[in-house]
Design an enzyme around this catalytic site. Structure first.
Site, PDB file in Angstrom:
ATOM      1  N   SER A  74       0.618  -1.377  -0.157  1.00  0.00           N
ATOM      2  CA  SER A  74       0.218  -0.289  -0.319  1.00  0.00           C
ATOM      3  C   SER A  74       0.623   1.569  -0.207  1.00  0.00           C
ATOM      4  CB  SER A  74      -0.449  -0.472   1.324  1.00  0.00           C
ATOM      5  OG  SER A  74      -0.564  -0.055   2.637  1.00  0.00           O
ATOM      6  N   GLU A  75       2.119   1.135   0.258  1.00  0.00           N
ATOM      7  CA  GLU A  75       2.816   2.366   0.515  1.00  0.00           C
ATOM      8  C   GLU A  75       4.416   1.626   0.961  1.00  0.00           C
ATOM      9  OE1 GLU A  75      -0.189   5.035   1.185  1.00  0.00           O
ATOM     10  OE2 GLU A  75      -0.148   3.832   2.001  1.00  0.00           O
ATOM     11  N   THR A  76       4.952   2.303  -0.252  1.00  0.00           N
ATOM     12  CA  THR A  76       6.667   2.230   0.393  1.00  0.00           C
ATOM     13  C   THR A  76       7.379   3.860   0.702  1.00  0.00           C
ATOM     14  OG1 THR A  76       6.606   0.372  -1.758  1.00  0.00           O
ATOM     15  CG2 THR A  76       9.023   1.020  -0.978  1.00  0.00           C
TER      16      THR A  76
END
Length: 273
Positions: free
Chosen positions: A45-47
């Protein structure tokens, strides 16, 4: 580049929200296309990407976040993951200051292994529920609030915890939103279970059908539920398939978010993007 994947807002692997973390040795970020390619490849979902800043400034590290499809203005769980990596690798100690698109954020590590994030409180504005919303969610909302520019979601209050847990929204309908997504929430059925409210987050417009645990959403959920309960210290459960707990502390225009994190994968990017 060394890549770590960290499960956040949990103290057990394979629960909570996984985030990619890349600590860069350079004093600048690679170009945006490279960052987006890496985030798309990881498909989390996020890096988070961070590089150190010169000493003596208002922040210690520059920080950016990317979903599989776009850059995010603000992300709680990937900031927690980054702080966890900095502290567990002894690259930082105490409080770390991050320079991000949404301003200066801080993360403070505690002896018990938790990390507290200091984020801006989302400005909540009551709205009339859009005509299509009930059909998209499969249930009638009790109230709807806009969360302001950095988050860009609608907080949608539902009747009870069971309704939130059993939601099966029409993601194609939600994908037509002009905002980032929907945060569905309700009061806990039994606060003796260790949480005061529940939520789920759906963000198909940014490549995330359902986010396991959304730290940034709790900067809106904290003022929403603190006003209802008359308490500044609360605990939220995000009731996804990978649930996680977020302890919130409302401090006026700032909201403190506290949680645990666990590193589950430590690897290396072998092919230059």
């Amino acid at each position: 580049m060394r890549i770590r994947i960290v499960d956040t807002f949990t103290d057990r692997p394979f629960t909570g929200n996984p985030a990619g973390v890349l600590l860069l040795d350079s004093d600048a970020f690679p170009d945006d296309e490279q960052l987006q390619r890496i985030a798309t490849e990881l498909n989390l979902s996020e890096t988070a990407f961070a590089h150190p800043l010169p000493p003596g400034g208002e922040a210690d590290w520059a920080l950016r976040w990317f979903t599989p499809t776009t850059e995010a203005d603000m992300c709680g769980h990937a900031t927690l993951a980054t702080a966890h990596v900095l502290h567990t690798t002894r690259a930082a100690s105490g409080t770390v200051r991050f320079a991000a698109r949404c301003g200066i954020l801080t993360a403070t590590a505690h002896p018990d292994g938790t990390v507290t994030l200091d984020f801006p409180t989302a400005p909540l504005t009551p709205e009339t529920a859009p005509a299509w919303l009930a059909a998209a969610l499969g249930t009638e909302p009790l109230s709807v609030h806009d969360t302001g520019p950095h988050i860009g979601d609608l907080v949608v209050e539902l009747t009870d915890e069971v309704t939130v847990r059993e939601l099966t929204p029409d993601l194609a309908a939600l994908n037509r939103l002009s905002r980032r997504g929907i945060i569905a929430t309700a009061a806990a059925e039994d606060p003796a279970r260790g949480y005061d409210f529940v939520s789920r987050g759906f963000f198909p417009r940014v490549g995330i059908d359902e986010d396991p645990v959304t730290g940034s959403a709790h900067t809106a959920l904290a003022p929403f539920w603190s006003a209802r309960f008359g308490r500044d210290e609360l605990t939220g459960l995000q009731a996804s398939a990978r649930p996680g707990l977020v302890r919130t502390s409302l401090r006026g225009d700032r909201t403190l978010l506290t949680g645990n994190a666990v590193t589950v994968i430590d690897g290396e990017l072998l092919t230059a993007p």
